[in-house]
Design a protein around this motif. Sequence first.
Motif, PDB file in Angstrom:
ATOM      1  N   ILE A 275      39.404  59.671 -35.122  1.00 28.67           N
ATOM      2  CA  ILE A 275      39.575  60.960 -35.784  1.00 28.67           C
ATOM      3  C   ILE A 275      38.198  61.406 -36.257  1.00 28.67           C
ATOM      4  O   ILE A 275      37.524  60.678 -36.991  1.00 28.67           O
ATOM      5  N   HIS A 276      37.783  62.588 -35.832  1.00 24.83           N
ATOM      6  CA  HIS A 276      36.468  63.118 -36.194  1.00 24.83           C
ATOM      7  C   HIS A 276      36.650  64.226 -37.230  1.00 24.83           C
ATOM      8  O   HIS A 276      37.453  65.142 -37.040  1.00 24.83           O
ATOM      9  N   THR A 277      35.907  64.135 -38.329  1.00 23.68           N
ATOM     10  CA  THR A 277      36.052  65.106 -39.407  1.00 23.68           C
ATOM     11  C   THR A 277      34.705  65.733 -39.767  1.00 23.68           C
ATOM     12  O   THR A 277      33.644  65.149 -39.534  1.00 23.68           O
ATOM     13  N   ARG A 278      34.795  66.910 -40.351  1.00 21.47           N
ATOM     14  CA  ARG A 278      33.618  67.586 -40.895  1.00 21.47           C
ATOM     15  C   ARG A 278      34.075  68.384 -42.112  1.00 21.47           C
ATOM     16  O   ARG A 278      34.931  69.266 -42.007  1.00 21.47           O
ATOM     17  N   TYR A 279      33.491  68.069 -43.272  1.00 21.19           N
ATOM     18  CA  TYR A 279      33.893  68.700 -44.519  1.00 21.19           C
ATOM     19  C   TYR A 279      32.647  68.974 -45.348  1.00 21.19           C
ATOM     20  O   TYR A 279      31.879  68.060 -45.661  1.00 21.19           O
ATOM     21  N   LYS A 280      32.431  70.269 -45.683  1.00 19.14           N
ATOM     22  CA  LYS A 280      31.234  70.672 -46.428  1.00 19.14           C
ATOM     23  C   LYS A 280      29.970  70.119 -45.772  1.00 19.14           C
ATOM     24  O   LYS A 280      29.087  69.563 -46.428  1.00 19.14           O
ATOM     25  N   ASP A 281      29.893  70.266 -44.440  1.00 19.53           N
ATOM     26  CA  ASP A 281      28.737  69.844 -43.640  1.00 19.53           C
ATOM     27  C   ASP A 281      28.542  68.334 -43.590  1.00 19.53           C
ATOM     28  O   ASP A 281      27.508  67.857 -43.091  1.00 19.53           O
ATOM     29  N   GLU A 282      29.493  67.572 -44.102  1.00 20.78           N
ATOM     30  CA  GLU A 282      29.424  66.126 -43.990  1.00 20.78           C
ATOM     31  C   GLU A 282      30.425  65.650 -42.936  1.00 20.78           C
ATOM     32  O   GLU A 282      31.579  66.061 -42.927  1.00 20.78           O
ATOM     33  N   LYS A 283      29.966  64.773 -42.057  1.00 22.04           N
ATOM     34  CA  LYS A 283      30.799  64.289 -40.967  1.00 22.04           C
ATOM     35  C   LYS A 283      31.429  62.946 -41.318  1.00 22.04           C
ATOM     36  O   LYS A 283      30.901  62.184 -42.117  1.00 22.04           O
ATOM     37  N   GLY A 284      32.576  62.697 -40.694  1.00 22.98           N
ATOM     38  CA  GLY A 284      33.257  61.425 -40.887  1.00 22.98           C
ATOM     39  C   GLY A 284      33.940  60.997 -39.604  1.00 22.98           C
ATOM     40  O   GLY A 284      34.170  61.808 -38.700  1.00 22.98           O
ATOM     41  N   LYS A 285      34.263  59.713 -39.519  1.00 24.20           N
ATOM     42  CA  LYS A 285      34.937  59.184 -38.334  1.00 24.20           C
ATOM     43  C   LYS A 285      35.870  58.064 -38.761  1.00 24.20           C
ATOM     44  O   LYS A 285      35.462  57.148 -39.490  1.00 24.20           O
ATOM     45  N   TYR A 286      37.123  58.153 -38.332  1.00 30.67           N
ATOM     46  CA  TYR A 286      38.126  57.179 -38.720  1.00 30.67           C
ATOM     47  C   TYR A 286      38.888  56.707 -37.481  1.00 30.67           C
ATOM     48  O   TYR A 286      39.038  57.467 -36.513  1.00 30.67           O
ATOM     49  N   PRO A 287      39.391  55.482 -37.504  1.00 30.55           N
ATOM     50  CA  PRO A 287      40.234  55.032 -36.384  1.00 30.55           C
ATOM     51  C   PRO A 287      41.578  55.753 -36.406  1.00 30.55           C
ATOM     52  O   PRO A 287      42.142  55.994 -37.473  1.00 30.55           O
ATOM     53  N   PHE A 288      42.050  56.103 -35.236  1.00 31.09           N
ATOM     54  CA  PHE A 288      43.375  56.722 -35.113  1.00 31.09           C
ATOM     55  C   PHE A 288      44.377  55.588 -34.953  1.00 31.09           C
ATOM     56  O   PHE A 288      44.627  55.115 -33.856  1.00 31.09           O
ATOM     57  N   GLU A 289      44.957  55.163 -36.072  1.00 30.96           N
ATOM     58  CA  GLU A 289      45.860  54.030 -36.075  1.00 30.96           C
ATOM     59  C   GLU A 289      47.181  54.410 -36.736  1.00 30.96           C
ATOM     60  O   GLU A 289      47.198  54.966 -37.832  1.00 30.96           O
ATOM     61  N   GLY A 290      48.280  54.081 -36.092  1.00 29.26           N
ATOM     62  CA  GLY A 290      49.598  54.326 -36.664  1.00 29.26           C
ATOM     63  C   GLY A 290      49.890  55.813 -36.799  1.00 29.26           C
ATOM     64  O   GLY A 290      49.255  56.664 -36.176  1.00 29.26           O
ATOM     65  N   ASP A 291      50.867  56.117 -37.640  1.00 30.71           N
ATOM     66  CA  ASP A 291      51.261  57.503 -37.885  1.00 30.71           C
ATOM     67  C   ASP A 291      50.320  58.106 -38.919  1.00 30.71           C
ATOM     68  O   ASP A 291      50.207  57.591 -40.038  1.00 30.71           O
ATOM     69  N   ILE A 292      49.679  59.176 -38.556  1.00 29.19           N
ATOM     70  CA  ILE A 292      48.735  59.827 -39.457  1.00 29.19           C
ATOM     71  C   ILE A 292      48.851  61.330 -39.265  1.00 29.19           C
ATOM     72  O   ILE A 292      49.209  61.801 -38.171  1.00 29.19           O
ATOM     73  N   PHE A 293      48.545  62.099 -40.315  1.00 33.41           N
ATOM     74  CA  PHE A 293      48.810  63.533 -40.292  1.00 33.41           C
ATOM     75  C   PHE A 293      47.652  64.296 -40.916  1.00 33.41           C
ATOM     76  O   PHE A 293      46.774  63.725 -41.556  1.00 33.41           O
ATOM     77  N   ASP A 294      47.702  65.618 -40.727  1.00 36.28           N
ATOM     78  CA  ASP A 294      46.797  66.470 -41.492  1.00 36.28           C
ATOM     79  C   ASP A 294      47.581  67.026 -42.683  1.00 36.28           C
ATOM     80  O   ASP A 294      48.807  66.913 -42.737  1.00 36.28           O
TER      81      ASP A 294
END
Length: 265
Positions: free
Chosen positions: A117-136
């Motif tokens: 899972i690739h994220t970007r929030y207030k110009d800061e980037k993040g990366k998380y494993p896509f594991e199990g049931d996950i939502f926005d």
Amino acid sequence: MRTIPTLLVSLTALTHSVFAMAAPTPLTPQTAEYQVNYGDIELGKAKYHLPAAEDGIYKYRFDSDLSLLLLTDVRHVLSEFSQEGNQLLPMRYLHDRQGVGPTFTEQTAFAKEQGFIHTRYKDEKGKYPFEGDIFDPLMVQLQFRLDISTGKEVLDYKMIKSNELDEYKFRVIGKERMTIESGSYDTVKIEVVRDNNKRQTFFWMAPDLAYLPVRLTHFEKGSKQLDIKLLSYHFDETHAVPAVQTEVEEPTQPKAPKLLGTGAN
């Protein structure tokens, strides 16, 4: 004379069939508008809109325009997701906030095939494993409605929000008749499970409206901060659903689950 009773029976069966098909589900195309108050002060309105899926992809929108004196808060949120049975699969999430205070854009891409899972929030980037049931944070509302409509007892959801992994847990309190300006509804009352009583959030969902929330109240240290009430709703995007409620069965009350380390916000 025998023809008349036969026709009546056939007509009754057909009518029941039509009403059964017309009953909305949490994924029926819909629009719902809410009044948002801070205590007794009107802040503005918020609207949710779910059109029909296109090529198997849903695009769920949230728009709000709130103000208090010189303070303003305008938000536009879009969630794209697909469906496998009763499970919703997130694909893309966009959140744009403007007004007095911090202006920001949040973007999340759920690359399930890559396992990340690739994220970007207030110009800061993040990366998380896509594991199990996950939502926005937006489409999880629809997953919650699907789960409670099918009698699921474990109401525990993980989501990516503001470049962080959050966990929300809920418990069913019971059924309650809720009367607000837009009508009177038979509802199921839900509470957000937290590890202390400094903050409390309750909301009421109407089974006859595919578990659409009709009210939400949030308390900080015993004082009501937010009061959000349903103003209007439409299903199938063509006509308003009549506000006719029926009694609902008492939902099974699961035991309050233990909070994990992330907690609920």
